[in-house]
Design an enzyme around this catalytic site. Structure first.
Site, PDB file in Angstrom:
ATOM      1  N   CYS A  96      22.994  16.354  40.397  1.00 50.84           N
ATOM      2  CA  CYS A  96      22.485  16.034  41.736  1.00 50.84           C
ATOM      3  C   CYS A  96      23.208  14.862  42.381  1.00 50.84           C
ATOM      4  O   CYS A  96      22.899  14.491  43.525  1.00 50.84           O
ATOM      5  CB  CYS A  96      20.985  15.767  41.676  1.00 50.84           C
ATOM      6  SG  CYS A  96      20.098  17.195  41.046  1.00 50.84           S
ATOM      7  N   HIS A 114      19.465  21.469  58.585  1.00 55.93           N
ATOM      8  CA  HIS A 114      20.897  21.816  58.614  1.00 55.93           C
ATOM      9  C   HIS A 114      21.794  20.592  58.813  1.00 55.93           C
ATOM     10  O   HIS A 114      22.810  20.656  59.516  1.00 55.93           O
ATOM     11  CB  HIS A 114      21.177  22.901  59.671  1.00 55.93           C
ATOM     12  CG  HIS A 114      20.719  24.256  59.215  1.00 55.93           C
ATOM     13  ND1 HIS A 114      19.399  24.617  59.201  1.00 55.93           N
ATOM     14  CD2 HIS A 114      21.402  25.301  58.718  1.00 55.93           C
ATOM     15  CE1 HIS A 114      19.277  25.841  58.727  1.00 55.93           C
ATOM     16  NE2 HIS A 114      20.475  26.283  58.413  1.00 55.93           N
ATOM     17  N   GLU A 173      11.359  20.195  46.697  1.00 60.93           N
ATOM     18  CA  GLU A 173      12.802  20.482  46.705  1.00 60.93           C
ATOM     19  C   GLU A 173      13.042  21.901  46.219  1.00 60.93           C
ATOM     20  O   GLU A 173      13.943  22.586  46.673  1.00 60.93           O
ATOM     21  CB  GLU A 173      13.541  19.509  45.781  1.00 60.93           C
ATOM     22  CG  GLU A 173      13.816  18.182  46.418  1.00 60.93           C
ATOM     23  CD  GLU A 173      14.911  17.402  45.710  1.00 60.93           C
ATOM     24  OE1 GLU A 173      15.329  17.781  44.597  1.00 60.93           O
ATOM     25  OE2 GLU A 173      15.329  16.383  46.277  1.00 60.93           O
TER      26      GLU A 173
HETATM   27  N1  LIG Z   1      11.823  12.464  40.716  1.00 64.07           N
HETATM   28  C1  LIG Z   1      12.880  13.131  41.223  1.00 64.07           C
HETATM   29  N2  LIG Z   1      13.760  13.708  40.406  1.00 64.07           N
HETATM   30  C2  LIG Z   1      14.807  14.378  40.928  1.00 64.07           C
HETATM   31  C3  LIG Z   1      14.971  14.490  42.310  1.00 64.07           C
HETATM   32  C4  LIG Z   1      14.019  13.852  43.158  1.00 64.07           C
HETATM   33  O1  LIG Z   1      14.104  13.905  44.407  1.00 64.07           O
HETATM   34  N3  LIG Z   1      13.005  13.200  42.575  1.00 64.07           N
HETATM   35  N4  LIG Z   1      15.985  15.218  42.798  1.00 64.07           N
HETATM   36  C5  LIG Z   1      16.867  15.839  42.032  1.00 64.07           C
HETATM   37  C6  LIG Z   1      17.937  16.686  42.650  1.00 64.07           C
HETATM   38  O2  LIG Z   1      17.914  16.579  44.048  1.00 64.07           O
HETATM   39  C7  LIG Z   1      17.926  18.178  42.235  1.00 64.07           C
HETATM   40  O3  LIG Z   1      18.562  18.967  43.238  1.00 64.07           O
HETATM   41  C8  LIG Z   1      16.607  18.800  42.002  1.00 64.07           C
HETATM   42  O4  LIG Z   1      16.402  18.811  40.646  1.00 64.07           O
HETATM   43  P1  LIG Z   1      15.837  20.014  39.764  1.00 64.07           P
HETATM   44  O5  LIG Z   1      14.392  20.220  39.994  1.00 64.07           O
HETATM   45  O6  LIG Z   1      16.275  19.655  38.413  1.00 64.07           O
HETATM   46  O7  LIG Z   1      16.554  21.299  40.367  1.00 64.07           O
HETATM   47  P2  LIG Z   1      17.059  22.618  39.708  1.00 64.07           P
HETATM   48  O8  LIG Z   1      16.655  23.714  40.606  1.00 64.07           O
HETATM   49  O9  LIG Z   1      18.513  22.507  39.461  1.00 64.07           O
HETATM   50  O10 LIG Z   1      16.233  22.740  38.373  1.00 64.07           O
HETATM   51  P3  LIG Z   1      16.654  23.280  36.955  1.00 64.07           P
HETATM   52  O11 LIG Z   1      15.344  23.334  36.225  1.00 64.07           O
HETATM   53  O12 LIG Z   1      17.613  22.280  36.373  1.00 64.07           O
HETATM   54  O13 LIG Z   1      17.271  24.617  37.182  1.00 64.07           O
HETATM   55  C9  LIG Z   1      16.840  15.686  40.589  1.00 64.07           C
HETATM   56  N5  LIG Z   1      15.710  14.947  40.096  1.00 64.07           N
HETATM   57 ZN   LIG Z   2      18.741  17.916  45.281  1.00 64.34          ZN
END
Ligand SMILES: Nc1nc2c(c(=O)[nH]1)N=C([C@H](O)[C@H](O)COP(=O)(O)OP(=O)(O)OP(=O)(O)O)CN2
Ligand SMILES: [Zn+2]
EC number: 4.-.-.-
Length: 125
Positions: A23, A67, A115
């Site tokens: 990320c 966007h 997210e």
């Molecule tokens: N407490 C937080 N942890 C993370 C955030 C956040 O905003 N607050 N953001 C991210 C990244 O933006 C990431 O894009 C999102 O993480 P994640 O849920 O791990 O996304 P994935 O869809 O890639 O999940 P997988 O389970 O790894 O496939 C990270 N952490």
């Molecule tokens: Zn993200």
């Protein structure tokens, strides 16, 4: 007490500074934001606040990020566009307007930013 919640969506890019992992690289999300209001009294129509009015307040706040690369927009040029900071941003932006509109009858109780379907953060005061 009464509560009313409205959901809105937006699609934006972001990356996390001071973060080690995938990320830290620019990527995008189809974000979902939920704003929940609370108040003890209803208006003459029996509404805490018309869903339509809450959507009207949320729309420009959401559209500003839609966007876009969120990191390029204030205040996210300085603070990380994490779900936590986005939730606080939506809370503060909507609460200020709603307090004014309703003369304090209605306030934002909390704000949740998704997210992904499985990852979200909530802000409240
Ligand atoms: N407490 C937080 N942890 C993370 C955030 C956040 O905003 N607050 N953001 C991210 C990244 O933006 C990431 O894009 C999102 O993480 P994640 O849920 O791990 O996304 P994935 O869809 O890639 O999940 P997988 O389970 O790894 O496939 C990270 N952490
Ligand atoms: Zn993200």
């Amino acid at each position: 007490m009464y509560e009313v919640t409205v959901e809105a969506g937006f699609s934006s890019g972001h990356y996390l500074r001071n973060y080690k992992g995938k990320c830290e690289n620019p990527h995008g999300h189809n974000y979902k934001v939920l704003v929940t209001l609370q108040g003890a009294t209803l208006d003459h129509a029996g509404l805490l606040l018309d869903f339509k009015d809450l959507k009207h307040v949320m729309r420009p706040v959401v559209d500003r990020l839609d966007h876009q690369m969120i990191n390029d927009l204030e205040p996210f040029t300085e603070i990380n566009p994490s779900a936590e900071n986005l939730a606080r941003y939506f809370f503060e932006e909507t609460n200020r307007q709603l307090a004014e509109m309703t003369k304090g009858r209605v306030r934002v109780k909390d704000c949740t930013v998704y997210e992904t379907d499985t990852s979200f953060a909530k802000y409240y005061e």
